[in-house]
Each structure stands twice: as structure tokens, then as C-alpha cells.
Design an enzyme around this catalytic site. Structure first.
Site, PDB file in Angstrom:
ATOM      1  CB  SER A   1      -0.959   0.010   1.196  1.00 11.56           C
ATOM      2  OG  SER A   1      -1.999  -0.921   1.000  1.00 11.56           O
TER       3      SER A   1
ATOM      4  CE  LYS B   1      -3.951   0.804  -0.820  1.00 11.27           C
ATOM      5  NZ  LYS B   1      -4.702   0.527   0.430  1.00 11.27           N
TER       6      LYS B   1
ATOM      7  CE1 TYR C   1      -4.180  -0.787  -4.586  1.00 15.09           C
ATOM      8  CE2 TYR C   1      -5.270  -2.920  -4.619  1.00 15.09           C
ATOM      9  CZ  TYR C   1      -4.706  -1.882  -3.912  1.00 15.09           C
ATOM     10  OH  TYR C   1      -4.660  -1.923  -2.544  1.00 15.09           O
TER      11      TYR C   1
ATOM     12  CE1 TYR D   1      -5.070   2.586   4.101  1.00  9.32           C
ATOM     13  CE2 TYR D   1      -3.545   1.192   5.321  1.00  9.32           C
ATOM     14  CZ  TYR D   1      -3.992   1.725   4.126  1.00  9.32           C
ATOM     15  OH  TYR D   1      -3.365   1.398   2.960  1.00  9.32           O
TER      16      TYR D   1
ATOM     17  CB  VAL E   1      -0.090  -5.817   4.353  1.00  7.41           C
ATOM     18  CG1 VAL E   1      -1.302  -5.081   4.885  1.00  7.41           C
ATOM     19  CG2 VAL E   1      -0.201  -6.087   2.861  1.00  7.41           C
TER      20      VAL E   1
END
Length: 318
Positions: free
Chosen positions: A63, A66, A185, A237, A255
Site C-alpha cells: 500500500s 498508493k 493496482y 487508516y 502489509v
């Protein structure tokens, strides 16, 4: 050994005994990863690099891709086009929560999965992954590649991501076919990096988009300003609040065990250790960022100037 390298070695020694947390289990390659490696790297805006531990072992970006994809979408599609499909509000939810705005169908931000898939779709589908890998490589200062096995595992197990893509498509917020957008993605998440790469990426963001080592202006400064603002609110998050209280820097976790933290105008920090907390962030990584931010007085809300004789804070020489 210089002072910063000695400091990182001390931090590594202090945090190394922490073995709480579990490796990510939903991707076979991550579930089988050795949980013990631990690397720290710090790159300054004047081009100095300092490392400790396992800073040259490769792992998947996950991530942390992103915000980088979001930056490229902003540069290539423009703020207005991106804002039409992805909002900039903190979600306060887990990274894979299926949630869109009721009226507009937009994801809350580009750092949750739905927002990242929407950002990915805004890039032209022809040669999209080549463009993303080239851009990630510019930020890291070297050529990068995606691991095909990890990308395939991400896609095969990504039923929730596919559901988000189809939901986005139903609202007209996906600029590409859902399966292709999700495939790219997942491939972006499978980009292989080292802790040193993370430090250079973070330092490039700290240096207003100019890579401190290569001197290349990779990202427009206004895009960096937007990116760091969103990372501050949403990069961690549903632990973003505690992160800002304890670390106080724009950050992003993955992760795969990686974390970046950005001290604007000063430095970029990269940490990697695969054991994750309940929010999907590296346990050792979060702890390392806390210590480094505190000891180097990096918290963006902090005031570290010595008091003057009248009791007010006086500026120090730069």
C-alpha cells in the site's frame, strides 16, 4: 560511524527484541515471509543516506504504492479530474473497507483500496504498469520491477478489491474496465523495493519532489503538498490519529511490513519489518518511527526552539 548512523544502530538495537504481531496471511508469499528481518534507512534532503540492519533485502511495496500512484494521477490527469473521482477526506476505516460516499460514489481518499483502484484507473491503460514502475523508480533513484507471483496472488485473492472496482464502475467513478484496473493496482502493490528505496522515496517527498541523490524533479511541488496532506490525515487508516499524536509526520504503511515517514524539508525515513499490528502496520516500524521522530524532534506540530529571555520561543539559526 557518523552520529546519525550510530543513532539508527542504537534504535535498531532497542526495537529489535519486539516480536509482537503477525505477518500478513491473505497473500501466500507474504504469509511465508521470514518475520525476523528488520531494516531502517534515513535519507536527508541534502543527499545523505544512513542505514541500520537489513536495509537491502527486497520486499513488496504493497500500500505504500498508493500515494505514489495518486501523485502520478494528479500530475497526468490534473487535480480537477482526480478530485471528481476520489475525495480527500479521512475515512477512519480499515484499508479494505467497502465504502463510498452515498451521493457521489467517490472513495473517501486515495489511500484506501477503493481510492487507489480509482487513481490507478485514471492513468492510460496502455503501458500503465511500465509508466508506474518508471515513476516509482524515479522516486527511488533506481530501476524497479514488480514480482509477477505476488501480483497474481494479490489478484486471485482480491475478491473484495474486484467488488470495489465494480462498485466504482457502477457509479461512473472508474476510468477503466474493473478487472484491468484491479489487475494493475495489484501489480503496483507487488513492486519490489528495499528499505533504502523507501528512504529515498520519502526523502524525495520531503524535498518538494526533487530526488536528493539524482537531482531530478520527479513530482511537482504542489502535488507533493497535496500528497503529504492526504498522507497526514489518511496514510495510517484507522490508526491515523494515534500515529499523528505519537509520530507526527505524514506516513504510509504497507502489509509487506514497510513504512515511510516524511519530515518536510528535512528527511525521509524508511522502515521494514514484516510483523504487523491489528491495523496492518509493522509493529517494529511504528515503534521505530516514534523513537526517531521524538529523538530528532521531527513532529510537525512540535515547537523545539529554545525560549528567549522574555519567555517566548526564539528562532534558531538554520
Amino acid at each position: 560511524m557518523d552520529d546519525l548512523s550510530r543513532f539508527l544502530a542504537d534504535v535498531h538495537k532497542e526495537v529489535l527484541p519486539e516480536t509482537d504481531g503477525q505477518v500478513a496471511s491473505y497473500i501466500p508469499s507474504l504469509a511465508q515471509a521470514d518475520p525476523d528481518p528488520f531494516g531502517i534507512a534515513l535519507a536527508t534532503v541534502d543527499g545523505q543516506l544512513h542505514t541500520a540492519g537489513d536495509s537491502e533485502i527486497s520486499f513488496s511495496l504493497q500500500s505504500i504504492s498508493k500515494p505514489l500512484t495518486y501523485a502520478l494521477a494528479l500530475m497526468e490527469s490534473g487535480f480537477e479530474a482526480v478530485d471528481a473521482v476520489v475525495d480527500v477526506e479521512p475515512s477512519g476505516e480499515a484499508y479494505n473497507r467497502i465504502s463510498l460516499e452515498n451521493e457521489t460514489g467517490r472513495p473517501a481518499n486515495a489511500l484506501i483500496n477503493a481510492g487507489a483502484i480509482a487513481s490507478t484507473s485514471l492513468l492510460p491503460s496502455g503501458g500503465r504498469m511500465s509508466r508506474l514502475l518508471h515513476f516509482y523508480g524515479q522516486l527511488a533513484g533506481r530501476r524497479l520491477h514488480a514480482d509477477a507471483q505476488i501480483a497474481m496472488e494479490e489478484l486471485e485473492g482480491g475478491h473484495r478489491n474486484l467488488a470495489m472496482a465494480h462498485l466504482l464502475h457502477s457509479f461512473g467513478k472508474l476510468a477503466d474496465e474493473p478487472v484491468q484496473a484491479t489487475r494493475d493496482y495489484c501489480a503496483a502493490c507487488a513492486t519490489m523495493v528495499t528499505t533504502t528505496d523507501l528512504a529515498w522515496i520519502a526523502a524525495t517527498l520531503a524535498n518538494s519532489g526533487c530526488h536528493p541523490g539524482t537531482g531530478e524533479q520527479v513530482i511537482d511541488p504542489l502535488v507533493v503538498q497535496r500528497l503529504l496532506s492526504v498522507m497526514t490525515m489518511s496514510g495510517m487508516y484507522d490508526e491515523a490519529g494515534w500515529w499523528m499524536v505519537r509520530v507526527g509526520l505524514p506516513g504510509k504503511s504497507g502489509v509487506g511490513g514497510g513504512i515511510i515517514a516524511v519530515a518536510p524539508g528535512k528527511l525521509g525515513l524508511g522502515v521494514w519489518s514484516p510483523r504487523l499490528n491489528e491495523h496492518g502496520s509493522s509493529v517494529r516500524g511504528v515503534r521505530t518511527c516514534e523513537i526517531v521522530s521524538r529523538e530528532l524532534e521531527l513532529h510537525v506540530m512540535g515547537s523545539h526552539r529554545p525560549p528567549s529571555e522574555d519567555g517566548l520561543s526564539a528562532p534558531t539559526a538554520s
